[in-house]
Design an enzyme around this catalytic site. Sequence first.
Site, PDB file in Angstrom:
ATOM      1  N   PRO A  75       0.824  -1.214   0.000  1.00  0.00           N
ATOM      2  CA  PRO A  75       0.000   0.000   0.000  1.00  0.00           C
ATOM      3  C   PRO A  75       0.856   1.260   0.000  1.00  0.00           C
ATOM      4  O   PRO A  75       1.878   1.330   0.682  1.00  0.00           O
ATOM      5  CB  PRO A  75      -0.796  -0.121   1.299  1.00  0.00           C
ATOM      6  N   GLU A  76       0.435   2.234  -0.794  1.00  0.00           N
ATOM      7  CA  GLU A  76       1.136   3.510  -0.859  1.00  0.00           C
ATOM      8  C   GLU A  76       0.312   4.555  -0.106  1.00  0.00           C
ATOM      9  O   GLU A  76      -0.684   4.230   0.545  1.00  0.00           O
ATOM     10  CB  GLU A  76       1.369   3.892  -2.321  1.00  0.00           C
ATOM     11  N   LYS A 127       3.726   6.076   4.801  1.00  0.00           N
ATOM     12  CA  LYS A 127       2.890   4.880   4.693  1.00  0.00           C
ATOM     13  C   LYS A 127       2.580   4.277   6.060  1.00  0.00           C
ATOM     14  O   LYS A 127       2.189   3.113   6.155  1.00  0.00           O
ATOM     15  CB  LYS A 127       3.590   3.844   3.806  1.00  0.00           C
ATOM     16  N   ARG A 145      12.017  -2.766 -10.716  1.00  0.00           N
ATOM     17  CA  ARG A 145      10.563  -2.601 -10.725  1.00  0.00           C
ATOM     18  C   ARG A 145      10.084  -2.275 -12.130  1.00  0.00           C
ATOM     19  O   ARG A 145      10.785  -1.645 -12.905  1.00  0.00           O
ATOM     20  CB  ARG A 145      10.137  -1.482  -9.776  1.00  0.00           C
TER      21      ARG A 145
END
Length: 293
Positions: free
Chosen positions: A2-3, A58, A283
């Site tokens: 989660p960001e 976060k 990524r």
Amino acid sequence: MPELPEVETVRRGLEPAMAGARIDGFEARRADLRFALQPDLATRLIGQTVKGLGRRAKYLLAELSSGDVLLMHLGMSGSFRVLQGEASGAPGAFHHPRNDDRAHDHVVFRMSNGAVVVFNDPRRFGYMKILAPGEIADEPFLKGLGPEPLGNSFDAAMLASACAGRKTSLKAALLDQRVVAGLGNIYVCEALFGAHLSPKRLAATLATRTGAPTERAERLVEAIRAVLHAAIKAGGSSLRDHRQTSGELGYFQHSFAVYDREGEPCRSKGCDGVVKRFVQNGRSTFWCPKCQK
């Protein structure tokens, strides 16, 4: 993982259930999550009122009446759900079918207002840690974090200053939590598209030789703010594990301009390019080579 928008969505969902309420019960159903839970965690939580629920990057931070702060991180698969009514001992409960696997309900808070807050984490990469007032400034997970991208202090001058002289790519710089806090792969890709900037561009090009912000820096700050606000309004992005505290999915993934859209037409007005993907620093990066320069 989660960001910022997903964590902010969770914070807003937890706030009505926890802020202003006393923790009447706390149950840790295992001794560890990502790390071992502190032995005195329950003792320091039970009987304390949650004065406020905040977010830093976060991380979630519950400010307690004792002065302690409970630091919480969702990890890769963590989610909270709030039970009201039948499931917590009063009429009117709600839950989402996704949360029926109670084997992964590792932590339970029972609040004085009748709410039951459950932390579910199949992969157990989340964590909780209680901090005394004097420990917060030196907490390794919080120390050295950059500015909040939605905060008043984050502007083009600050971003240019942080990127001046950097020989890394613009994308790598934005993922560095010391430069700006809370951004991850999804929203960096989306913000760079919104600013029409290449993820391969040198971060240093956001500043002039004298260190002043360029027009690119102005565009990028505006794009970062816009994409984060839109994602929060949509309840975040649900690609794998993210759920709102009601159990509902976020739906910002339906608005992605480039992320996970490899081979699809560019959505920039007047551009006939195609979204491409390449691996950058381990990524996947999604972008339109035609309009992102």
